[in-house]
Design a protein around this motif. Structure first.
Motif, short mmCIF file in Angstrom:
data_model
loop_
_atom_site.label_atom_id
_atom_site.label_comp_id
_atom_site.label_asym_id
_atom_site.label_seq_id
_atom_site.Cartn_x
_atom_site.Cartn_y
_atom_site.Cartn_z
N PHE A 231 0.89 -0.97 -0.12
CA PHE A 231 0.41 0.19 -0.13
C PHE A 231 0.28 0.73 0.42
O PHE A 231 0.49 2.60 -0.48
N ALA A 232 2.18 0.85 0.73
CA ALA A 232 3.20 2.40 0.89
C ALA A 232 3.04 3.05 -1.16
O ALA A 232 2.63 3.99 -1.27
N ASP A 233 4.22 1.77 -1.87
CA ASP A 233 4.01 2.25 -2.82
C ASP A 233 3.51 1.73 -4.19
O ASP A 233 3.52 1.99 -5.38
N GLY A 234 2.68 1.04 -3.97
CA GLY A 234 1.62 1.12 -5.08
C GLY A 234 2.09 -0.19 -6.27
O GLY A 234 1.55 -0.01 -7.23
N LYS A 235 3.30 -1.49 -5.29
CA LYS A 235 3.86 -1.41 -6.65
C LYS A 235 3.42 -3.48 -5.90
O LYS A 235 2.97 -4.24 -5.55
N PRO A 236 3.09 -3.92 -7.46
CA PRO A 236 2.11 -5.08 -7.24
C PRO A 236 3.87 -6.47 -6.65
O PRO A 236 5.03 -6.16 -6.97
N VAL A 237 3.52 -7.42 -6.63
CA VAL A 237 4.95 -8.74 -5.89
C VAL A 237 4.42 -9.93 -6.48
O VAL A 237 5.36 -10.29 -6.24
N ILE A 238 3.95 -9.19 -7.37
CA ILE A 238 3.43 -11.27 -8.00
C ILE A 238 5.69 -11.50 -9.30
O ILE A 238 5.84 -13.14 -8.44
N ALA A 239 6.10 -10.19 -9.24
CA ALA A 239 7.18 -11.10 -9.88
C ALA A 239 8.06 -11.26 -8.30
O ALA A 239 8.95 -12.06 -8.84
N ASN A 240 7.58 -11.08 -7.14
CA ASN A 240 9.04 -11.44 -5.84
C ASN A 240 8.41 -13.72 -6.20
O ASN A 240 8.84 -13.62 -5.15
N LEU A 241 6.88 -12.92 -6.22
CA LEU A 241 6.51 -14.47 -6.19
C LEU A 241 7.45 -15.37 -6.89
O LEU A 241 7.55 -16.38 -6.58
N GLN A 242 7.55 -14.72 -7.77
CA GLN A 242 7.84 -15.74 -9.55
C GLN A 242 9.20 -16.13 -8.74
O GLN A 242 9.87 -16.86 -9.07
N SER A 243 10.17 -15.49 -8.59
CA SER A 243 10.96 -14.93 -8.56
C SER A 243 11.47 -16.30 -6.75
O SER A 243 12.45 -16.88 -6.99
N TRP A 244 10.75 -15.70 -5.98
CA TRP A 244 10.76 -17.13 -5.68
C TRP A 244 10.54 -18.59 -5.48
O TRP A 244 11.46 -19.02 -5.27
N MET A 245 9.77 -18.64 -6.08
CA MET A 245 9.51 -19.94 -6.40
C MET A 245 10.55 -19.85 -7.96
O MET A 245 11.58 -21.56 -7.34
N LYS A 246 11.14 -20.00 -8.32
CA LYS A 246 11.94 -20.05 -9.86
C LYS A 246 12.93 -20.48 -8.46
O LYS A 246 14.37 -21.29 -8.94
N GLU A 247 14.04 -19.59 -7.73
CA GLU A 247 15.14 -19.26 -7.22
C GLU A 247 14.80 -20.53 -5.59
O GLU A 247 16.64 -21.04 -5.01
N ALA A 248 13.77 -21.12 -4.99
CA ALA A 248 13.96 -21.44 -3.55
C ALA A 248 13.15 -22.66 -3.56
O ALA A 248 13.16 -24.19 -2.91
N PHE A 249 11.32 -22.31 -3.36
CA PHE A 249 11.08 -23.36 -3.81
C PHE A 249 10.49 -24.45 -4.47
O PHE A 249 10.95 -25.91 -4.08
N ILE A 250 10.47 -24.02 -6.09
CA ILE A 250 10.57 -25.52 -7.24
C ILE A 250 11.98 -26.58 -7.59
O ILE A 250 11.96 -27.66 -7.53
N PRO A 251 13.19 -25.80 -6.53
CA PRO A 251 14.35 -25.93 -6.73
C PRO A 251 14.36 -26.98 -6.01
O PRO A 251 15.04 -28.72 -5.55
N PHE A 252 13.58 -26.70 -4.09
CA PHE A 252 13.45 -27.40 -3.74
C PHE A 252 12.86 -29.03 -3.83
O PHE A 252 13.11 -29.99 -3.36
N VAL A 253 11.51 -29.09 -4.61
CA VAL A 253 10.18 -30.01 -4.36
C VAL A 253 11.36 -30.65 -6.01
O VAL A 253 10.92 -31.82 -5.72
N GLN A 254 11.96 -29.99 -6.74
CA GLN A 254 12.45 -30.88 -7.82
C GLN A 254 13.35 -32.05 -6.99
O GLN A 254 14.28 -32.82 -6.89
N LYS A 255 14.70 -31.24 -6.20
CA LYS A 255 15.08 -32.60 -4.95
C LYS A 255 14.02 -33.07 -4.38
O LYS A 255 15.15 -34.61 -4.26
N ALA A 256 13.33 -32.94 -3.86
CA ALA A 256 12.72 -34.01 -3.36
C ALA A 256 11.91 -34.94 -3.81
O ALA A 256 12.26 -35.83 -3.86
N LEU A 257 10.94 -35.10 -5.49
CA LEU A 257 11.20 -35.97 -6.19
C LEU A 257 12.20 -36.62 -6.32
O LEU A 257 12.18 -37.78 -7.04
N THR A 258 13.34 -36.07 -6.75
CA THR A 258 14.23 -37.42 -6.95
C THR A 258 14.67 -37.92 -5.78
O THR A 258 15.54 -39.37 -5.85
N CYS A 259 14.54 -37.49 -5.00
CA CYS A 259 15.17 -37.92 -3.78
C CYS A 259 14.10 -39.34 -3.71
O CYS A 259 14.31 -40.57 -3.30
#
Length: 395
Positions: A231-259
């Motif tokens: 609400f302060a700067d009026g910027k969307p956060v969807i780009a932050n979500l996509q970055s987190w998914m690519k750099e943290a969440f999805i690599p973790f899921v991929q590693k887990a599935l391999t195991c």
């Protein structure tokens, strides 16, 4: 863990006898089946029946004790003890096959490697080893409480991942758990997954429980301070979500599935795309569920509205938006407690927000129809509109 005397008993039984060949040596284990024919196919069937009987007498009670409802064993230790027991028993029952039958077949089977279109086919010995392994695992799985095991893994993954992705502490306290601690949690989970795969629990239980847990983690992340509307700067956060998914969440899921299931690259890539779509859907739904609030705060809520705009690219997403927003209007605005002036003020904000979302006005037309019908039923609507127009003219 398994009593080592069981392994010694099996080895002693085999060494104290001098049969003519390896198949007969394995058959000596089957004391209850004296009529076993020395053929590998029938021998495996009889041996599996013997394992089922021996397991129910010797080891099944150990497995049941781990999952008694009145024990005080932590969930993680229940999972660890289960995999240790299954792995030890699997090794025990594989002794006759691996030490006698498989080596004998390898010496008999001269076509140990067959290539068809660059693909190596398994030998007879390898197929029998796999057949026996699956049969043993099936016997073990029948004795486990499926629901309790699945719920335990779900809770363990949620608890560990809450630490790994820092969901239990406010963003301001991001130093509460050091990076090394989060890596330790990740390594412990991956080791558990590998152990579960090794005893046949990966596909049957772990994958489904893991997927359910990661959906919970994803939902919690969307609702955490990390994804709060700006609400302060009026910027969307969807780009932050996509970055987190690519750099943290999805690599973790991929590693887990391999195991868990030793997934190949193509399967891992498909899973990555599915999780990204699910994350965007969760964020879109979460923002739409608060759209009335964001509308009242327009234009300071431009960031949250932009997140919604990025999500509503499909007919299903647009349908969810119109249906959910109409429900919010019925609950929070179109009732006797709201004055006509308040309704008209919100209506003007709705026009601005939905034109921003869809410049063609299609969405605005759908959500404003019930609002216009409701205003027509109010006797003071025309009076307030005219008064507002006169005030605007004077000013």
């Amino acid at each position: 863990s398994l009593d080592p005397k069981g392994v010694q008993r099996m080895r002693k039984l085999l060494k104290d006898n001098e049969p003519k060949n390896a198949l007969e040596k394995v058959a000596l284990v089957l004391e209850d089946w004296p009529d076993v024919e020395p053929r590998e196919e029938s021998l495996v069937e009889y041996y599996v029946d013997w394992i089922r009987k021996d397991f129910s007498q010797e080891l099944a009670s150990l497995s049941q004790d781990i999952w008694k409802g009145d024990n005080d064993i932590p969930l993680l230790m229940q999972l660890v003890k289960t995999t240790e027991l299954m792995n030890a028993a699997q090794q025990l029952y594989s002794i006759p096959m691996t030490e006698y039958m498989i080596p004998a077949l390898n010496t008999i089977d001269t076509t140990t490697t067959i290539m068809i279109e660059d693909e190596e086919l398994p030998t007879k010995a390898e197929m029998l080893r796999k057949q026996l392994q699956l049969a043993i695992q099936s016997i073990f799985l029948d004795t486990l409480p499926h629901e309790a095991l699945s719920n335990a893994l779900y809770n363990v993954v949620v608890r560990f991942c809450s630490q790994i992705f820092r969901l239990d502490k406010p963003v301001a306290g991001k130093g509460a758990l050091r990076k090394g601690g989060r890596q330790e949690f990740s390594l412990r989970l991956m080791q558990l997954f590998q152990n579960m795969q090794g005893v046949g629990l990966g596909v049957n239980f772990a994958v489904r429980a893991f997927a359910r847990a990661m959906e919970t983690i994803l939902s919690r992340f969307i609702r955490s301070e990390w994804m709060e509307a700006d609400f302060a700067d009026g910027k969307p956060v969807i780009a932050n979500l996509q970055s987190w998914m690519k750099e943290a969440f999805i690599p973790f899921v991929q590693k887990a599935l391999t195991c868990l299931v030793d997934a190949d690259a193509a399967q891992v890539d498909r899973e990555a795309g599915s999780w990204m779509d699910l994350a965007l859907q969760y964020l879109g739904h979460y923002r739409i569920d608060k759209l009335f609030q964001y509308t009242c705060y327009w234009p300071h809520s431009a960031g949250a509205i932009s997140d919604i705009k990025a999500y509503i690219k499909t007919p299903d997403a647009r349908k969810y938006l119109t249906r959910e927003f109409q429900r919010q209007l019925d609950k929070r605005l179109l009732h006797g407690g709201a004055t006509t002036k308040d309704i008209l003020d919100v209506y003007m904000l709705i026009v601005e927000v939905f034109i921003y979302l869809d410049s063609r006005g299609v969405l605005l037309d759908k959500v404003s129809r019930p609002l216009r019908r409701y205003l027509k039923q109010r006797t003071d609507t025309a009076k307030i509109i005219i008064s507002s127009m006169l005030v605007d003219r004077k000013s």
